[in-house]
Write a protein that holds these residues in place. Sequence first.
Motif, PDB file in Angstrom:
ATOM      1  N   LEU A   2      40.482 -13.630  40.061  1.00 44.33           N
ATOM      2  CA  LEU A   2      40.769 -14.937  40.646  1.00 44.33           C
ATOM      3  C   LEU A   2      39.489 -15.719  40.950  1.00 44.33           C
ATOM      4  O   LEU A   2      39.452 -16.938  40.797  1.00 44.33           O
ATOM      5  CB  LEU A   2      41.594 -14.771  41.923  1.00 44.33           C
ATOM      6  N   THR A   3      38.436 -15.015  41.374  1.00 49.70           N
ATOM      7  CA  THR A   3      37.183 -15.724  41.667  1.00 49.70           C
ATOM      8  C   THR A   3      36.429 -16.104  40.399  1.00 49.70           C
ATOM      9  O   THR A   3      35.870 -17.198  40.304  1.00 49.70           O
ATOM     10  CB  THR A   3      36.269 -14.877  42.572  1.00 49.70           C
ATOM     11  N   SER A   4      36.406 -15.221  39.400  1.00 46.37           N
ATOM     12  CA  SER A   4      35.596 -15.471  38.207  1.00 46.37           C
ATOM     13  C   SER A   4      36.321 -16.312  37.162  1.00 46.37           C
ATOM     14  O   SER A   4      35.741 -17.226  36.578  1.00 46.37           O
ATOM     15  CB  SER A   4      35.146 -14.146  37.583  1.00 46.37           C
ATOM     16  N   VAL A   5      37.589 -16.018  36.901  1.00 43.81           N
ATOM     17  CA  VAL A   5      38.337 -16.710  35.848  1.00 43.81           C
ATOM     18  C   VAL A   5      39.073 -17.936  36.392  1.00 43.81           C
ATOM     19  O   VAL A   5      39.044 -19.012  35.790  1.00 43.81           O
ATOM     20  CB  VAL A   5      39.342 -15.747  35.161  1.00 43.81           C
ATOM     21  N   PHE A   6      39.711 -17.782  37.551  1.00 41.24           N
ATOM     22  CA  PHE A   6      40.503 -18.876  38.108  1.00 41.24           C
ATOM     23  C   PHE A   6      39.683 -19.787  39.021  1.00 41.24           C
ATOM     24  O   PHE A   6      40.161 -20.839  39.433  1.00 41.24           O
ATOM     25  CB  PHE A   6      41.707 -18.317  38.866  1.00 41.24           C
ATOM     26  N   GLY A   7      38.443 -19.377  39.357  1.00 41.69           N
ATOM     27  CA  GLY A   7      37.511 -20.251  40.058  1.00 41.69           C
ATOM     28  C   GLY A   7      37.744 -20.459  41.534  1.00 41.69           C
ATOM     29  O   GLY A   7      37.282 -21.450  42.112  1.00 41.69           O
ATOM     30  N   THR A   8      38.451 -19.541  42.207  1.00 42.81           N
ATOM     31  CA  THR A   8      38.729 -19.717  43.633  1.00 42.81           C
ATOM     32  C   THR A   8      37.589 -19.152  44.483  1.00 42.81           C
ATOM     33  O   THR A   8      36.743 -18.405  44.009  1.00 42.81           O
ATOM     34  CB  THR A   8      40.027 -19.004  44.039  1.00 42.81           C
ATOM     35  N   THR A   9      37.586 -19.514  45.749  1.00 43.72           N
ATOM     36  CA  THR A   9      36.669 -18.883  46.691  1.00 43.72           C
ATOM     37  C   THR A   9      37.126 -17.445  46.957  1.00 43.72           C
ATOM     38  O   THR A   9      38.256 -17.071  46.639  1.00 43.72           O
ATOM     39  CB  THR A   9      36.646 -19.642  48.033  1.00 43.72           C
ATOM     40  N   GLN A  10      36.239 -16.651  47.542  1.00 51.32           N
ATOM     41  CA  GLN A  10      36.558 -15.250  47.805  1.00 51.32           C
ATOM     42  C   GLN A  10      37.747 -15.106  48.753  1.00 51.32           C
ATOM     43  O   GLN A  10      38.647 -14.298  48.519  1.00 51.32           O
ATOM     44  CB  GLN A  10      35.335 -14.529  48.376  1.00 51.32           C
ATOM     45  N   VAL A  11      37.781 -15.899  49.818  1.00 52.33           N
ATOM     46  CA  VAL A  11      38.873 -15.745  50.791  1.00 52.33           C
ATOM     47  C   VAL A  11      40.207 -16.223  50.226  1.00 52.33           C
ATOM     48  O   VAL A  11      41.259 -15.645  50.524  1.00 52.33           O
ATOM     49  CB  VAL A  11      38.561 -16.447  52.138  1.00 52.33           C
ATOM     50  N   VAL A  12      40.200 -17.268  49.396  1.00 49.32           N
ATOM     51  CA  VAL A  12      41.440 -17.720  48.753  1.00 49.32           C
ATOM     52  C   VAL A  12      41.935 -16.645  47.797  1.00 49.32           C
ATOM     53  O   VAL A  12      43.135 -16.327  47.736  1.00 49.32           O
ATOM     54  CB  VAL A  12      41.220 -19.050  48.006  1.00 49.32           C
ATOM     55  N   ALA A  13      41.001 -16.059  47.035  1.00 48.14           N
ATOM     56  CA  ALA A  13      41.359 -14.991  46.102  1.00 48.14           C
ATOM     57  C   ALA A  13      41.947 -13.798  46.836  1.00 48.14           C
ATOM     58  O   ALA A  13      42.939 -13.205  46.389  1.00 48.14           O
ATOM     59  CB  ALA A  13      40.136 -14.561  45.300  1.00 48.14           C
ATOM     60  N   GLN A  14      41.356 -13.433  47.966  1.00 49.89           N
ATOM     61  CA  GLN A  14      41.849 -12.287  48.721  1.00 49.89           C
ATOM     62  C   GLN A  14      43.238 -12.556  49.303  1.00 49.89           C
ATOM     63  O   GLN A  14      44.085 -11.663  49.325  1.00 49.89           O
ATOM     64  CB  GLN A  14      40.839 -11.911  49.815  1.00 49.89           C
ATOM     65  N   GLY A  15      43.486 -13.775  49.748  1.00 47.34           N
ATOM     66  CA  GLY A  15      44.816 -14.116  50.246  1.00 47.34           C
ATOM     67  C   GLY A  15      45.871 -14.057  49.159  1.00 47.34           C
ATOM     68  O   GLY A  15      46.952 -13.492  49.349  1.00 47.34           O
ATOM     69  N   LEU A  16      45.574 -14.625  47.983  1.00 49.66           N
ATOM     70  CA  LEU A  16      46.512 -14.577  46.869  1.00 49.66           C
ATOM     71  C   LEU A  16      46.724 -13.149  46.376  1.00 49.66           C
ATOM     72  O   LEU A  16      47.832 -12.762  45.993  1.00 49.66           O
ATOM     73  CB  LEU A  16      46.002 -15.447  45.714  1.00 49.66           C
ATOM     74  N   SER A  17      45.668 -12.365  46.389  1.00 48.59           N
ATOM     75  CA  SER A  17      45.783 -10.967  45.967  1.00 48.59           C
ATOM     76  C   SER A  17      46.710 -10.183  46.884  1.00 48.59           C
ATOM     77  O   SER A  17      47.441  -9.295  46.440  1.00 48.59           O
ATOM     78  CB  SER A  17      44.398 -10.310  45.935  1.00 48.59           C
ATOM     79  N   LEU A  18      46.694 -10.522  48.153  1.00 46.69           N
ATOM     80  CA  LEU A  18      47.600  -9.865  49.095  1.00 46.69           C
ATOM     81  C   LEU A  18      49.054 -10.236  48.825  1.00 46.69           C
ATOM     82  O   LEU A  18      49.953  -9.407  48.991  1.00 46.69           O
ATOM     83  CB  LEU A  18      47.216 -10.227  50.532  1.00 46.69           C
TER      84      LEU A  18
END
Length: 249
Positions: free
Chosen positions: A163-179
């Motif tokens: 999510l951070t590398s391919v989809f370009g989100t911030t780390q905290v946004v990526a972690q929330g979506l991953s949850l």
Amino acid sequence: MFEVAMYLVLGAALGTVGGLFGIGGGLIAIPALGVLFGLDQQMAQGTALVMVVPNVLLALWRYHQRNRIELRHALPLALCSFLFAWLGSIWAVGIDAHAMRLGFVGFLLVLMVWNAIRLFLPVAKPSAELRYGWPWLGVLGSFAGAMGGLFGVGGAVVATPILTSVFGTTQVVAQGLSLSLAAPSTFVTLVTYALHDSVAWTVALPMAAGGLLSISWGVKLAHALPENVLRGMFCGFLLVCAVLLVLEV
């Protein structure tokens, strides 16, 4: 009584880590249970999931409170991960335990190398918006769910760096979506492991209680840290988990 207290403290430590990195704590709980308590790979994964499921749900709520998680992004991730986590967990309970452990070592090493490389590559400025939506979110949910079901880690550890590398989100946004991806996949994986008697409940329940007491603090810390520091810590965390697994083999 001493053993219960020990499991409670271990759960609290893992809950903090799970909240910090948005993974529920299962990634480090699995090798810890194997090294410290001698559980085989399937039993370690099933036991860790009892702690991971409530941790993921509470962490998801905390991340949503601090950084609203978009339903249009979370829903395809959650639905696809649920289906493929179920398929992955069915496969996992029939695999030889030693082979499973070796596979998990390789899985972690690949993640570690990838995240280490990303620290030194130029990247576009992260955003709260995703570069890609459906159907690519469905593809990510399917892949992460399958890996989570197979290795009992919920898929968040796979989804976050993508999510951070391919989809370009911030780390905290990526972690929330991953949850949001991990919540349904960890639940169905736990049910599969429990039905195959691959859960040590006397270890798992105190660990789950400890995790619930501490995970909110980990989420708070994640939002307080600078982006690069959080990414660097995530990479170091993967390295520690890989080393623990190598000791376990």
